[in-house]
Design an enzyme around this catalytic site. Sequence first.
Site, PDB file in Angstrom:
ATOM      1  N   ALA A 151       0.824  -1.205   0.000  1.00 46.93           N
ATOM      2  CA  ALA A 151       0.000   0.000   0.000  1.00 46.93           C
ATOM      3  C   ALA A 151       0.861   1.259   0.000  1.00 46.93           C
ATOM      4  O   ALA A 151       1.788   1.395   0.802  1.00 46.93           O
ATOM      5  CB  ALA A 151      -0.915   0.000   1.223  1.00 46.93           C
ATOM      6  N   GLN A 195      -3.845  -5.259  -8.026  1.00 43.19           N
ATOM      7  CA  GLN A 195      -4.466  -5.866  -6.849  1.00 43.19           C
ATOM      8  C   GLN A 195      -5.656  -5.030  -6.389  1.00 43.19           C
ATOM      9  O   GLN A 195      -5.532  -3.823  -6.189  1.00 43.19           O
ATOM     10  CB  GLN A 195      -3.475  -6.002  -5.689  1.00 43.19           C
ATOM     11  CG  GLN A 195      -4.085  -6.774  -4.520  1.00 43.19           C
ATOM     12  CD  GLN A 195      -3.223  -6.779  -3.277  1.00 43.19           C
ATOM     13  OE1 GLN A 195      -3.108  -5.764  -2.602  1.00 43.19           O
ATOM     14  NE2 GLN A 195      -2.624  -7.918  -2.972  1.00 43.19           N
ATOM     15  N   CYS A 244      -4.378  -8.098   3.942  1.00 44.87           N
ATOM     16  CA  CYS A 244      -4.152  -6.829   4.644  1.00 44.87           C
ATOM     17  C   CYS A 244      -4.692  -6.910   6.073  1.00 44.87           C
ATOM     18  O   CYS A 244      -5.870  -7.221   6.276  1.00 44.87           O
ATOM     19  CB  CYS A 244      -4.826  -5.683   3.898  1.00 44.87           C
ATOM     20  SG  CYS A 244      -4.600  -4.075   4.710  1.00 44.87           S
ATOM     21  N   ASP A 254       9.785 -11.797   5.361  1.00 45.93           N
ATOM     22  CA  ASP A 254      11.131 -11.710   5.924  1.00 45.93           C
ATOM     23  C   ASP A 254      12.244 -11.981   4.921  1.00 45.93           C
ATOM     24  O   ASP A 254      13.309 -12.467   5.295  1.00 45.93           O
ATOM     25  CB  ASP A 254      11.288 -12.673   7.113  1.00 45.93           C
ATOM     26  CG  ASP A 254      10.314 -12.394   8.231  1.00 45.93           C
ATOM     27  OD1 ASP A 254       9.790 -11.267   8.293  1.00 45.93           O
ATOM     28  OD2 ASP A 254      10.050 -13.303   9.044  1.00 45.93           O
ATOM     29  N   GLY A 311       8.750  -7.912  -0.333  1.00 43.08           N
ATOM     30  CA  GLY A 311       8.094  -6.642  -0.067  1.00 43.08           C
ATOM     31  C   GLY A 311       9.046  -5.621   0.515  1.00 43.08           C
ATOM     32  O   GLY A 311       9.797  -4.956  -0.194  1.00 43.08           O
ATOM     33  N   ARG A 312       9.047  -5.525   1.843  1.00 42.99           N
ATOM     34  CA  ARG A 312       9.827  -4.487   2.518  1.00 42.99           C
ATOM     35  C   ARG A 312      11.326  -4.583   2.238  1.00 42.99           C
ATOM     36  O   ARG A 312      12.036  -3.577   2.280  1.00 42.99           O
ATOM     37  CB  ARG A 312       9.554  -4.543   4.019  1.00 42.99           C
ATOM     38  CG  ARG A 312       8.135  -4.135   4.392  1.00 42.99           C
ATOM     39  CD  ARG A 312       7.816  -4.442   5.850  1.00 42.99           C
ATOM     40  NE  ARG A 312       7.695  -5.876   6.083  1.00 42.99           N
ATOM     41  CZ  ARG A 312       7.689  -6.440   7.281  1.00 42.99           C
ATOM     42  NH1 ARG A 312       7.821  -5.690   8.352  1.00 42.99           N
ATOM     43  NH2 ARG A 312       7.547  -7.744   7.401  1.00 42.99           N
TER      44      ARG A 312
END
Length: 353
Positions: A21, A73, A103, A205, A227-228
């Site tokens: 997001a 998405q 989410c 992770d 992701g992160r």
Amino acid sequence: MNPLKIGPATVDFPYVLAPMASITNAPFRLLMKELGAGVVISELISATGICFAGRKTLDLCKYFEGERPVGLQIFGEDFNDLARAAATIEKSGVDFIDINMGCPVPKVVKKGGGAALCRDPQKLYELVKSVKSAINIPLTIKIRTGWDASSINTLENVCAAAEAGAAWVAIHGRTRAQGYEGEADWDLMARVKERAPIPIIGNGDILTARNAVERRKTSGCDAVMIGRGALRNPFLFLEILVEEGRTLNAEQLAYRTPEGLWDYSRLITRQWALLQENHAPVHAGIQLRKFLNWYSAGFDGASQFRKALFSIPTDNAMGNDQVFELGCLFFGRPALAKQASYLAEGFLKGGHG
């Protein structure tokens, strides 16, 4: 392992940029694609907003041709809205549509969307069936392992999605109750993969190239979703290519400095150009500033850099240019070899992945 497919396309490099997001906008997706990502997926987009043809919502549906294969998405709780939204954005020529069922953010879950859709496999089946019947392109979903530790229903949801016609299921290896705390359960994802009737993408992770390659091999997952980690280290997909012994193309090799480091100034210049092409000037500057903030995590002097970064107004062209110049100056320092640690705690745990 069988190659990952999405419709007629075969994904040669099974590492996927996760939908996040307010992060995976078109410029960032294209940048990550150019830097090696096999598949990219948009940030979550409101199905209801698409149905009402809201300008800001429809802007989120735009993509560059160079992103392919690219997925959009959607999220929401109303079956009809999700089906109508999917049918609407299919017309744009996007490669596939993904439904957000992972989410954990309260404002999404309280309405029955996001991770709340994973609580009942039968309801999940009905939703996927409803949306799939409205489109001709592949439909995928992203889920969590369950609502909480007492209701782990990952395999049931995967089987329900498969029966309803989903092309693959991406699994974030945490429950909704965990949010982004604790460790992703890759052992569970491996067990689910052994029995899953459709491809499984593991997520959670992945912060280093070695970790990404090892997780794909040991879990048996058809692909790994990142992701992160790609915000902590925007060159992560390139490093995975190297870890797997792949050959970088000329464009990717250009991001190597003569000292063998990654050229952040080149990356920032490319991202800034894409942001200006895709956003109004004020919004482009805000976007650049937030990405520079994330990229700086773990570097010496990051705290002072952020203070200077957020003291610059981005409501005018001069301020935007100053943000860009400050970023190039900070990341272009000769003594700046690499981040102190890609594993720092507390990085982006507020509901983005």
